[in-house]
Write a protein that holds these residues in place. Sequence first.
Motif, PDB file in Angstrom:
ATOM      1  N   ALA B  88      22.444  53.030 -37.007  1.00 60.00           N
ATOM      2  CA  ALA B  88      21.925  52.205 -35.918  1.00 60.00           C
ATOM      3  C   ALA B  88      22.512  50.799 -35.998  1.00 60.00           C
ATOM      4  CB  ALA B  88      20.403  52.160 -35.967  1.00 60.00           C
ATOM      5  N   LYS B  89      22.583  50.274 -37.217  1.00 62.54           N
ATOM      6  CA  LYS B  89      23.153  48.940 -37.423  1.00 62.54           C
ATOM      7  C   LYS B  89      24.595  48.901 -36.890  1.00 62.54           C
ATOM      8  CE  LYS B  89      23.664  44.817 -38.800  1.00 62.54           C
ATOM      9  NZ  LYS B  89      22.845  43.712 -38.316  1.00 62.54           N
ATOM     10  N   PHE B  90      25.331  49.992 -37.127  1.00 64.92           N
ATOM     11  CA  PHE B  90      26.733  50.056 -36.694  1.00 64.92           C
ATOM     12  C   PHE B  90      26.854  50.150 -35.171  1.00 64.92           C
ATOM     13  CE2 PHE B  90      30.591  52.547 -35.696  1.00 64.92           C
ATOM     14  CZ  PHE B  90      31.554  51.679 -36.215  1.00 64.92           C
ATOM     15  N   ILE B  91      26.105  51.078 -34.560  1.00 62.93           N
ATOM     16  CA  ILE B  91      26.295  51.259 -33.112  1.00 62.93           C
ATOM     17  C   ILE B  91      25.734  50.084 -32.308  1.00 62.93           C
ATOM     18  CG2 ILE B  91      26.514  53.793 -33.143  1.00 62.93           C
ATOM     19  CD1 ILE B  91      23.713  54.104 -32.323  1.00 62.93           C
ATOM     20  N   TYR B  92      24.746  49.401 -32.856  1.00 64.54           N
ATOM     21  CA  TYR B  92      24.177  48.243 -32.153  1.00 64.54           C
ATOM     22  C   TYR B  92      24.683  46.940 -32.787  1.00 64.54           C
ATOM     23  CZ  TYR B  92      20.966  51.633 -30.033  1.00 64.54           C
ATOM     24  OH  TYR B  92      20.440  52.693 -29.340  1.00 64.54           O
ATOM     25  N   SER B  93      25.928  46.945 -33.273  1.00 60.33           N
ATOM     26  CA  SER B  93      26.417  45.774 -34.021  1.00 60.33           C
ATOM     27  C   SER B  93      26.550  44.531 -33.137  1.00 60.33           C
ATOM     28  CB  SER B  93      27.735  46.088 -34.709  1.00 60.33           C
ATOM     29  OG  SER B  93      28.649  46.542 -33.740  1.00 60.33           O
ATOM     30  N   ASP B  94      26.569  44.711 -31.814  1.00 65.65           N
ATOM     31  CA  ASP B  94      26.637  43.540 -30.933  1.00 65.65           C
ATOM     32  C   ASP B  94      25.304  42.796 -30.899  1.00 65.65           C
ATOM     33  OD1 ASP B  94      29.152  44.292 -30.359  1.00 65.65           O
ATOM     34  OD2 ASP B  94      28.716  45.128 -28.376  1.00 65.65           O
ATOM     35  N   TYR B  95      24.246  43.491 -31.308  1.00 62.87           N
ATOM     36  CA  TYR B  95      22.924  42.859 -31.325  1.00 62.87           C
ATOM     37  C   TYR B  95      22.566  42.625 -32.785  1.00 62.87           C
ATOM     38  CZ  TYR B  95      23.058  45.077 -26.763  1.00 62.87           C
ATOM     39  OH  TYR B  95      23.424  45.493 -25.524  1.00 62.87           O
ATOM     40  N   ASN B  96      21.319  42.286 -32.987  1.00 65.40           N
ATOM     41  CA  ASN B  96      20.883  42.154 -34.365  1.00 65.40           C
ATOM     42  C   ASN B  96      19.652  43.047 -34.562  1.00 65.40           C
ATOM     43  OD1 ASN B  96      20.778  41.264 -36.970  1.00 65.40           O
ATOM     44  ND2 ASN B  96      19.567  39.441 -36.459  1.00 65.40           N
ATOM     45  N   PRO B  97      19.857  44.362 -34.612  1.00 64.66           N
ATOM     46  CA  PRO B  97      18.699  45.262 -34.610  1.00 64.66           C
ATOM     47  C   PRO B  97      17.853  45.149 -35.880  1.00 64.66           C
ATOM     48  CG  PRO B  97      20.688  46.506 -35.067  1.00 64.66           C
ATOM     49  CD  PRO B  97      21.125  45.102 -34.755  1.00 64.66           C
ATOM     50  N   GLU B  98      16.550  45.023 -35.682  1.00 63.10           N
ATOM     51  CA  GLU B  98      15.638  45.023 -36.832  1.00 63.10           C
ATOM     52  C   GLU B  98      14.703  46.222 -36.786  1.00 63.10           C
ATOM     53  OE1 GLU B  98      13.595  41.322 -37.366  1.00 63.10           O
ATOM     54  OE2 GLU B  98      15.481  40.192 -37.406  1.00 63.10           O
ATOM     55  N   LEU B  99      14.375  46.673 -35.572  1.00 61.97           N
ATOM     56  CA  LEU B  99      13.487  47.826 -35.447  1.00 61.97           C
ATOM     57  C   LEU B  99      14.233  48.992 -34.820  1.00 61.97           C
ATOM     58  CD1 LEU B  99      10.207  46.158 -34.115  1.00 61.97           C
ATOM     59  CD2 LEU B  99      10.514  47.273 -36.335  1.00 61.97           C
ATOM     60  N   ALA B 248      24.633  60.670 -38.386  1.00 62.84           N
ATOM     61  CA  ALA B 248      25.955  61.172 -38.788  1.00 62.84           C
ATOM     62  C   ALA B 248      26.910  59.998 -39.031  1.00 62.84           C
ATOM     63  CB  ALA B 248      26.507  62.110 -37.716  1.00 62.84           C
ATOM     64  N   ILE B 249      26.842  58.987 -38.161  1.00 66.67           N
ATOM     65  CA  ILE B 249      27.687  57.798 -38.324  1.00 66.67           C
ATOM     66  C   ILE B 249      27.321  57.083 -39.628  1.00 66.67           C
ATOM     67  CG2 ILE B 249      28.230  55.501 -37.367  1.00 66.67           C
ATOM     68  CD1 ILE B 249      27.806  56.768 -34.540  1.00 66.67           C
ATOM     69  N   GLY B 250      26.022  56.939 -39.849  1.00 68.06           N
ATOM     70  CA  GLY B 250      25.551  56.295 -41.089  1.00 68.06           C
ATOM     71  C   GLY B 250      26.054  57.035 -42.313  1.00 68.06           C
ATOM     72  N   ALA B 251      26.046  58.371 -42.252  1.00 62.87           N
ATOM     73  CA  ALA B 251      26.515  59.176 -43.386  1.00 62.87           C
ATOM     74  C   ALA B 251      28.005  58.956 -43.617  1.00 62.87           C
ATOM     75  CB  ALA B 251      26.211  60.651 -43.145  1.00 62.87           C
ATOM     76  N   ALA B 252      28.777  58.919 -42.527  1.00 58.82           N
ATOM     77  CA  ALA B 252      30.226  58.723 -42.650  1.00 58.82           C
ATOM     78  C   ALA B 252      30.525  57.349 -43.261  1.00 58.82           C
ATOM     79  CB  ALA B 252      30.898  58.863 -41.286  1.00 58.82           C
ATOM     80  N   ARG B 253      29.756  56.343 -42.862  1.00 57.64           N
ATOM     81  CA  ARG B 253      29.984  54.981 -43.392  1.00 57.64           C
ATOM     82  C   ARG B 253      29.554  54.862 -44.852  1.00 57.64           C
ATOM     83  NH1 ARG B 253      31.215  50.550 -40.407  1.00 57.64           N
ATOM     84  NH2 ARG B 253      29.684  49.247 -41.490  1.00 57.64           N
TER      85      ARG B 253
END
Lengths: 276, 267
Positions: B88-99, B248-253
Amino acid sequence: MADKVYVAGVDVGSTTAKAVILDSDRNIVGKSLQDVSPRVAEDAETAFVKACQDAGIDREQVALITGTGYGRLKVRFGSLIVTEISCHAKGSQFIYPNTRLTLDIGGQDTKAIRLGPNGEIIDFSMNDKCSAGTGRFLDVCADALGHSVADLGPMSERSKRPTKITSTCTVFAETEVSNQLARGRKPEDIVNGLHHSIAERSISLMRRVGIEDEITFTGGVSRNTGLVRALEEKLGRKINVSPLSQWFGAIGGAIFALEELEKGNDPSFTQLEVSS
Amino acid sequence: MITIGMDIGTGSTKGIVLEDNQKIIGRALMPTKGSPSAMATKVLNECLKNAKLDINEVDYVASTGYGRYMMEERKIQISDLTTTGRGAKFIYSDYNPELVLDIGTQSSRALRIDERGKVIQFKMNERCAAGSGRFIERCSKYLTVPMEKISDTALAGENPQRISSVCAVLSETEIINHVSLGTPVEDILMGVFVSIADRAGTLLRRLKMDDDVYLAGGLVHMPAMKKALESVLDHGVHSHPDAHYAAAIGAARLGYQRLMKQRAIAQ
C-alpha cells in the motif's frame, strides 16, 4: 365436558410456530407445528387452529392464550405476551421439575437460562446476533453435505473420529465442509465435527451463567441426537431431552396462561406483558 | 534484478513481477480453485508469460497470503499483513498513507503503517463473513446478479436498504423478505455494501481513525464499495488500480530487500 377450561401457548420462532393446548389439570391435549413464512401473523393463527383441531376442541373453548417467541407480538389473538426465555424455563421445569439450566437452541439463536428451585430466572445469556451454532448453521452445513438436517444425528453416530472444524462463522464453515469433503474425509466424521463445534459453543454460553446440576435441552435443534451425544460427552453427564422439547416454549406459555386463570385474573381484554 | 511476489488468497491468487524494486513488468490474477500450490504455480507461469520472462531470469520469489506455505517455488514466505502494508505504501507513494483498509474474500483488516509501510497497529476480522467479500458472493448467488455486474447494479440503487442483521446468514432471510416485499434489487445490494462498509468503519475506529483511508484487497476495486465507504466514513477514501495486488507488490519488494541483504552479506 363442555365447560372444561383450556389454555394455549403459541410460540412463534424464526423458523417454525408451535402451539400447545393444555387442560386445567395440566394435561397436554393438543399440539401443532407450522413452518414460518414472511406472513408471520397468519402462521401463528394456523398453528393455533391446528392445535385446537388436534385437541378436538373449538377455539372458543380456550379461555386464555399466551404468545411467546421471536414473533410473539404477531400472536394478535392472544391476551398474554411472555418472553421465550421465561416460557422455555417454565416449560423445562414443568416437564423436568429439577431443571436448573435450560439450553434452548432454535433456528436462529441460542440461549442458556439458569433457574432457581421455584422456576425463577437467575441469569441468562444468549447469542441472537450470529447464526453460528444455531439451527441455521446445521441447515447450511447439511446442504453442503447434500443431506437433510434430519440425517445428521444418525449420520454422526457412525463416526469414530470427528473431523476438527475450525471456522466459527456459518459461511466459512460451509466452505470448510466442502474442502474437507474434497480432501476425502468421511461425511459422518465431518458431521460429528460440526456437532462437537456447536457443543463447544453452547457449553461456553452455559458457562457464562454457570453450569448447574440438571440441564434440560429445548428447541428444534434438541432433536439432533448427534449433538445431544456430543454435549453429554463434553459435559460428562446426561442431559434431559424430551420428545416434546420443541414445544417447551409453547408449553411454558400455556402454563403461564393457566396460572393467570388460577390467580383469578382474566386479562382477555387487555394484553399483559408478563416479565419474570 | 527481477523479484516476484505471489499472494495466494482464499478468493484469488495474484502475482507481480517487479524490476529493480520499482517497475511492475508483469502481473496475473486468477480465482483460487483446487490446491493452493498448483494454483500458485499456474499464476506464477502466467505472470512470467505476461512479463515475457523465463523462470531462470527471476532472482527471487516471495509468497504471501493464506496459502503462502504451500508454494514450492518460494524462497521466503511473508505474512499478508506485512506485505499489504508495504504494498500500500508503494502504490500510494504520491500520498502519505497512514491508514490502510484491506477487504478480502474471507477477512477485513485495518492497518496503521509508518513512513516505510511497516505495520505498527492493526485490527482484523477473519472469523465472521459479514464484513468480507464472501458476503457479496453469496448475495450474487441468491439474488442472481453475476459478480461482474454486482457493483454497477448496486450503484444504481437510489435508496440503499438498511440491513439490520450483523450475520451474513441471518441477513439472507432479511434480504429475501425485502425481495418478497418488492424492494428493488439495486437498493438491497447497495445496502449490503453499506453494511460491509459499516463493519470496516468499526475496525478503523478501533485504530482511532484520524486520517484518509487507502484501500487494498479484492473488494475495494468495486466502485460501489468505495462509494459505500465514503458514505459511512468521515474521512477521504482512496483507491488505486493496483489495490488488489497490494500484498503481492509488498511481497516482491520485501523479497528484493532480502536479496540485497543476502548479497551484501555474501560480499
